[in-house]
Design an enzyme around this catalytic site. Structure first.
Site, PDB file in Angstrom:
ATOM      1  N   GLU A 127       0.830  -1.206   0.000  1.00  0.00           N
ATOM      2  CA  GLU A 127       0.000   0.000   0.000  1.00  0.00           C
ATOM      3  C   GLU A 127       0.870   1.264   0.000  1.00  0.00           C
ATOM      4  OE1 GLU A 127      -2.531  -0.570   3.429  1.00  0.00           O
ATOM      5  OE2 GLU A 127      -3.985  -1.698   2.250  1.00  0.00           O
ATOM      6  N   GLU A 270      -5.572  -8.334   0.354  1.00  0.00           N
ATOM      7  CA  GLU A 270      -6.016  -8.415   1.748  1.00  0.00           C
ATOM      8  C   GLU A 270      -7.511  -8.161   1.810  1.00  0.00           C
ATOM      9  OE1 GLU A 270      -3.915  -5.763   4.376  1.00  0.00           O
ATOM     10  OE2 GLU A 270      -2.012  -6.044   3.330  1.00  0.00           O
TER      11      GLU A 270
END
Length: 493
Positions: A127, A270
């Protein structure tokens, strides 16, 4: 374990036709894996979790680094592994021409022997464009990613490909999925990444969290986070979205299409639901979300914009991490399907959505607990300094279950202090001095857990095997075969 010179290894492989392990590269298939994080004071020894993965037929694992002992524990298992170069490595990987080849040699090549680790992906960063990072990784992510991909190719690992797990906030906050694009401020870098992914056949990876949507916006309809219909569906032309996941997934499909890559495969890096640290982070909600998501993935029904198109997804996460940062929220330490000690939190049918017989998730067998003892408050002493001692204990351990709306929030002042004292005591490996607290604490062998509040019992700290890490680790059968071959060569020379 011996260190084998590369030239000798290459020579023997050519004679024996052994070569490095190959994995079939093809389109992303419907498959479910788990994220395995290790941010714990005494992490569960890898061997215990690998055995648990095998018992549950979990065949895909995503890591957040490339810890040698974790990665090597999966040698010979066939488990598909995603190793990772964390964000703090991005600058060096982007700017040092030797960094990426060295990283690949150390964290990929050495494991790719016959009977070794089935490494499939390398995640470059995690991220990295997250808004809270304020752009510090924006200009180093793509060069690092490109260098890792080039290093994989140069090392001959065409079966291993680089990806970047992005957060959903890389996309615009459009009112409808069909109107979503990548944010303009990231578009240059994203297009560079997409071109490389397209050339290697790798998927675009994104992390999606309906729980976070609810956590950040109390007005977000809770039923929209789940998969059994919503009273607040989203109408996008002729398409009706009745759950947050389909809407988020198709938002990415729209963004990819707008960028010129309408058919790029997608991997969900995720997704999950925590069980503590917030009023919505409960075991019933986590069980409902994860079970319904498993059903959704494994039926292969896809989403409205990609019907009947399967995708790969990694549940977040396998096990709780009791020293993970709680800056995003106290729930961050409680995403696991398992508690930190490997105990299953709630039943999950891992074969749901398939034709296979129902299989219920099982936990770690015989966790390596410390002695069966706890530290609690002695209520019969002067409590003048209680507040300061509780604060001290919580600042050096994990007291997130005591937060409002959490599993231990109902405790009275005495039990609240006992929870804090015990958490610190276990974090200090049950050192008797760690249960003093200026005479306020006492050790007991009686489990103080009550109701939903689970007092922890720590795990024995594992000491990793001594000795240097070998560049090329050989399994026993290969070592014996090489020994026999060399013996034959010596006899005839």
């Amino acid at each position: 374990i011996r260190v084998l010179n590369l030239s000798i290894w290459t020579f023997i492989c050519r004679i024996m036709h052994i070569g490095l392990k190959k994995v079939v590269v093809g389109r992303v298939e419907a498959a479910l894996g788990v994220n395995w994080g290790t941010n714990s004071i005494n992490p569960m020894p890898p061997g215990y979790l690998v055995k648990m993965l095998q018992q549950n037929n979990i065949t895909k694992v995503k890591l957040f680094d490339a810890d040698y002992h974790v990665v090597s524990s999966m040698a010979g298992t066939g488990i598909e592994v995603m190793v990772a170069a964390p964000n703090d490595m991005l600058y060096n990987l982007a700017t040092d021409p030797n960094a990426a080849p060295d990283w690949v040699k150390e964290n990929v090549t050495q494991f790719l022997f016959n009977g070794g680790v089935n490494i499939r992906w390398v995640a470059v960063g995690n991220e990295p464009f997250l808004s809270s990072y304020e752009g510090i990784y924006v200009n180093t992510t793509f060069p690092a990613f490109q260098n890792i991909q080039n290093a994989l190719i140069q090392a001959g690992h065409s079966e291993v490909r680089a990806i970047i797990p992005f957060n959903a906030d890389i996309m615009t906050d459009a009112p409808l999925p069909s109107q979503t694009t990548f944010k303009p401020e990231f578009l240059t870098q994203v297009m560079q990444v997409l071109n490389v992914l397209n050339s290697t056949g790798a998927p675009f990876s994104v992390n999606l969290y309906p729980f976070i949507s609810k956590y950040q916006n109390p007005e977000f309809p809770l039923d929209f986070a789940f998969f059994d219909g919503s009273a607040s569906p989203v109408h996008d032309g002729s398409i009706v979205y009745e759950n947050s996941f389909d809407a988020s997934y198709d938002s990415l499909v729209s963004a990819l299409s707008a960028a010129g890559f309408p058919n790029m495969p997608i991997v969900i890096g995720e997704i999950g639901w925590p069980t503590d640290g917030n009023a919505y982070a409960t075991i019933p909600n986590a069980e409902k979300f994860n079970q319904e998501f498993i059903n959704h993935v494994q039926t292969g029904l896809g989403t409205p914009l990609r019907p009947n198109m399967p995708f790969e997804a990694y549940l977040f996460s396998l096990i709780d991490e009791d020293i993970k940062s709680i800056l995003p929220g106290p729930f961050e330490r409680h995403w696991g399907l398992l508690y930190f000690d490997g105990v299953v939190k709630y039943p999950l049918d891992l074969s749901a959505g398939t034709n296979a017989p129902s299989t219920t998730l099982t936990g770690v067998q015989y966790p390596p607990y410390m002695s069966h003892q706890y530290c609690v408050l002695n209520p019969n002493v002067d409590l003048t300094n209680l507040t300061e001692n509780v604060a001290y204990a919580c600042s050096r351990s994990d007291c997130t279950p005591l937060y409002t709306g959490s599993s231990c929030a109902f405790l009275d002042a005495v039990d609240n202090a006992s929870y804090a004292f015990n958490s610190y005591f276990q974090f200090q490996n049950q050192n008797p001095a760690a249960c003093d607290f200026q005479g306020l604490g006492e050790v007991t062998t009686q489990d103080p857990s009550q109701g939903t509040c689970r007092f922890i019992l720590g795990l024995i700290a594992e000491t990793p095997p001594s000795g240097a890490r070998s560049r090329y680790v050989l399994n026993l059968s290969t070592t014996l075969t090489i020994f026999v071959l060399l013996s034959i060569l010596l006899i005839f020379t």
